[in-house]
Structure formats: C-alpha cells, structure tokens
Design an enzyme around this catalytic site. Structure first.
Site, PDB file in Angstrom:
ATOM      1  N   HIS A 111       4.323   1.422   2.334  1.00  0.00           N
ATOM      2  CA  HIS A 111       5.275   0.522   1.648  1.00  0.00           C
ATOM      3  C   HIS A 111       5.801   1.420   0.712  1.00  0.00           C
ATOM      4  CE1 HIS A 111       2.679  -3.068   2.990  1.00  0.00           C
ATOM      5  NE2 HIS A 111       3.741  -3.211   3.737  1.00  0.00           N
ATOM      6  N   HIS A 152       0.799  -1.178  -0.123  1.00  0.00           N
ATOM      7  CA  HIS A 152      -0.008   0.088   0.127  1.00  0.00           C
ATOM      8  C   HIS A 152       0.910   1.291  -0.049  1.00  0.00           C
ATOM      9  CE1 HIS A 152       1.069   0.080   4.265  1.00  0.00           C
ATOM     10  NE2 HIS A 152       0.515  -1.163   4.489  1.00  0.00           N
ATOM     11  N   SER A 171      -2.209  -0.488   6.626  1.00  0.00           N
ATOM     12  CA  SER A 171      -1.519  -1.716   6.941  1.00  0.00           C
ATOM     13  C   SER A 171      -2.251  -2.822   5.846  1.00  0.00           C
ATOM     14  CB  SER A 171      -2.189  -1.977   8.343  1.00  0.00           C
ATOM     15  OG  SER A 171      -2.087  -3.455   8.713  1.00  0.00           O
ATOM     16  N   SER A 172      -1.599  -3.714   5.637  1.00  0.00           N
ATOM     17  CA  SER A 172      -1.823  -4.738   4.793  1.00  0.00           C
ATOM     18  C   SER A 172      -3.154  -5.308   5.398  1.00  0.00           C
ATOM     19  CB  SER A 172      -0.871  -5.572   4.670  1.00  0.00           C
ATOM     20  OG  SER A 172       0.224  -5.343   3.974  1.00  0.00           O
TER      21      SER A 172
HETATM   22  P1  AMP Z   1       4.982  -5.217   6.560  1.00  0.00           P
HETATM   23  O1  AMP Z   1       4.713  -5.587   5.181  1.00  0.00           O
HETATM   24  O2  AMP Z   1       3.792  -5.148   7.313  1.00  0.00           O
HETATM   25  O3  AMP Z   1       6.198  -6.122   7.136  1.00  0.00           O
HETATM   26  O4  AMP Z   1       5.746  -3.735   6.398  1.00  0.00           O
HETATM   27  C1  AMP Z   1       7.041  -3.569   5.773  1.00  0.00           C
HETATM   28  C2  AMP Z   1       7.589  -2.148   6.075  1.00  0.00           C
HETATM   29  O5  AMP Z   1       6.488  -1.308   5.793  1.00  0.00           O
HETATM   30  C3  AMP Z   1       7.885  -2.062   7.727  1.00  0.00           C
HETATM   31  O6  AMP Z   1       9.046  -1.371   7.709  1.00  0.00           O
HETATM   32  C4  AMP Z   1       6.678  -1.491   8.061  1.00  0.00           C
HETATM   33  O7  AMP Z   1       6.875  -0.646   9.476  1.00  0.00           O
HETATM   34  C5  AMP Z   1       6.196  -0.488   6.842  1.00  0.00           C
HETATM   35  N1  AMP Z   1       4.912   0.207   6.918  1.00  0.00           N
HETATM   36  C6  AMP Z   1       3.852  -0.515   7.023  1.00  0.00           C
HETATM   37  N2  AMP Z   1       2.820   0.065   7.099  1.00  0.00           N
HETATM   38  C7  AMP Z   1       3.165   1.449   7.037  1.00  0.00           C
HETATM   39  C8  AMP Z   1       2.653   2.643   7.010  1.00  0.00           C
HETATM   40  N3  AMP Z   1       1.325   2.906   7.241  1.00  0.00           N
HETATM   41  N4  AMP Z   1       3.463   3.956   7.067  1.00  0.00           N
HETATM   42  C9  AMP Z   1       4.836   3.696   6.922  1.00  0.00           C
HETATM   43  N5  AMP Z   1       5.487   2.589   6.956  1.00  0.00           N
HETATM   44  C10 AMP Z   1       4.521   1.400   7.070  1.00  0.00           C
END
Ligand code: AMP
Length: 279
Positions: A36, A33, A184-185
């Site tokens: 990311h 999203h 968030s995913s």
């Molecule tokens: P994930 O795919 O949830 O493991 O997230 C991958 C990276 O993206 C991690 O460093 C998260 O902290 C970051 N991330 C996820 N959601 C957000 C967001 N809303 N804003 C900024 N960074 C994010």
C-alpha cells in the site's frame, strides 16, 4: 496529515487545498503494508494533494466470515501514512458510505465472469460500487491501484471507461515479502508456519515463468496446480493463463497478446491471490 470521517469534512479539507494542484487518490481497506505504501509514495511523488481512504467495504465481501476476520489496524496505519507526506486520510463508517443500500448493478461482461469474478460472485459489483462512490467524493485527477489485484485493475479501467470519468488510473507493481510472497493484509491472518509455506505460491509462479514455452499452456497450468497442491498447507482454487486485456483463457503461446498467470490459493482458511506476467 488530517484524518476525516465524513464526506463533508473531506470535501471541506479538499476545497481548502485544491487550489494548490492535482489530487492523487489511493483507495485501501487498511491493515496497511509496504505494498500500500508504495502506491501512496508514488501518488505523493506525482500529485500536490494525496488522499488515502481506509474503508473495509462490506459490499465486496461475498463471505461474511472473511469480512468479520478482515484485520483492522487504524492506529498503526496512520503511523505508516504519517511518513509518506500524504495530506488526507478518509476513514468513513459504513453508514457514511452507504446511508441507504446501493442497488446499482454494473455489467463488466466477460471481464467479470472469470477467475475472481467467477469464484467470488458479486465481489466486483461491490468493488465498483465503493470505488465509484469514493471517486465521486474525492474527485481525483489520478487514482493508484496495485497490479497484485490484476483483475480488479481491469474492472476499474472498464468502469472508468463506461462512466466516462476523467480520472487517470495508475497501475503499480506488486510488492513482495523477502520470501517472494505477495504482500497482503490477509498475510497477517496466517500462522508463521503457514506464511513460510505460502511462499511456495510465488516460487512456483517464478519457476513457471522460467519454464514458460517449454511446456504447452495447459501443461504449465497443470504443473503449477500440482506443484502447489503437493504442499499440505495449500489448496489451489484456480490458476489460469489469460490475456492481459480481456482476461480470457489463452490456449497457446502463439496468440499475440501479453499473457498473465493469475492464481488464488487457500492457505488454511485464508485466501491468497497473486499473478505473474509472462512476456
Ligand atoms: P486492499 O487494501 O487490499 O484493498 O488494497 C488496496 C490497494 O493496494 C489495491 O489497489 C491493491 O491492489 C494494492 N495492493 C495490495 N497489496 C499490494 C502489493 N503487495 N503490491 C502492490 N499493491 C498492492
């Protein structure tokens, strides 16, 4: 942009490109999203070569249902990444990352005994296992992490310190939906009605920041929990105001440190996290 699935392919591509400059790395679990993408854009602006990994890491899920339900959307992820100018997408299988079980046990001391660490036993050990492996495969100069996962960032910094890795960790701001809900995913798993109600989480955090010192730390914590729990769609797992370095609970506002309020809330079966910095 190249999609690679094995460590050998990844390293062959990197060896070809490496002479051109610094490597930036963005580890993700996919279902990408704008949050990311903001990390990837920053990495692209600061490095000549950018690697994005997409890997739903089984060892960091303490709840098997959460792992099974986690959204997987590789095709649309690739479309989003095409526009960023990153060079390599590394999307390995679980077998490629873990040809044998990873038995390493990390010790992050007090950083892992609070909040996410307390409520998701083994979670940060799994995060450290996968991120340390990915760092070893990619050998980046800089790696980008979101402040949305505030405690994860502290753990990664500590891991880099303990392992003496020569990697600069870059903290990136939280990207929010128009409603304020932190992207968030897992938001994709919410019904429309749940998603609307979930906006109360960030709304309450923003109000808490305004109220700040008018209430004691303890009163403010209770106010946040009660305000959110009044909504029938939401159940707070924890809300804690902690110091931003050691992540230990802060008892009063006078303590000389940056304070951050971290929250985890169940919206139906979906667990959401968010945080707000007070100073
Ligand atoms: P994930 O795919 O949830 O493991 O997230 C991958 C990276 O993206 C991690 O460093 C998260 O902290 C970051 N991330 C996820 N959601 C957000 C967001 N809303 N804003 C900024 N960074 C994010």
């Amino acid at each position: 942009m190249f999609l690679v699935e094995t460590i050998t392919e990844l390293q062959n591509k990197l060896n070809g490109l490496k002479k051109t400059g610094k490597i930036g790395f963005v580890p993700t679990m996919g279902a990408l999203h704008a949050g990311h993408i903001s990390l990837v854009n920053q990495a692209v602006s600061e490095n000549q070569i950018v690697v994005v990994s997409i890997f739903v890491n089984p060892t960091q899920f303490n709840d098997k249902n959460d792992l099974d339900r986690y959204p997987r959307t590789l095709e649309s992820d690739l479309k989003l990444l095409e526009k960023t100018g990153c060079q390599i997408i590394f999307a390995p299988s679980a077998n490629e990352v873990y040809p044998e079980p990873d038995i390493r046990k990390f010790n992050f001391g007090p950083l892992e005994t609070v909040m996410e660490g307390k409520h998701r036993p083994g979670h940060f050990n799994g995060v450290a296992q996968v991120v340390s492996k990915l760092f070893d495969f990619v050998k980046p100069d800089k790696a980008y992490f979101g402040l949305k996962d505030f405690q994860q960032l502290a753990i990664i910094n500590e891991m880099v310190r303990q392992l003496r890795l020569d990697i600069e960790i870059i903290a990136c701001p939280i990207v929010r939906e128009e409603s304020g809900l932190a992207m968030s995913s897992r938001n994709e798993l919410l019904t429309l009605e749940e998603r609307k109600n979930a906006a109360l989480i960030s709304e309450t955090l923003f109000k808490a920041k305004e109220l700040g010192y008018q209430k004691s730390v303890h009163e403010l914590e209770s106010w946040v929990v009660e305000t959110i729990n009044k909504n029938p769609f939401l159940t707070v797992e924890y809300f804690e105001i902690v110091d931003s370095q050691q992540l230990q609970p802060v008892k009063n506002w006078e303590v000389d440190c940056t304070k951050v309020g971290c929250i985890a809330v169940f919206c139906g079966k979906v667990r959401l996290i968010d945080n707000i910095v007070f100073n």
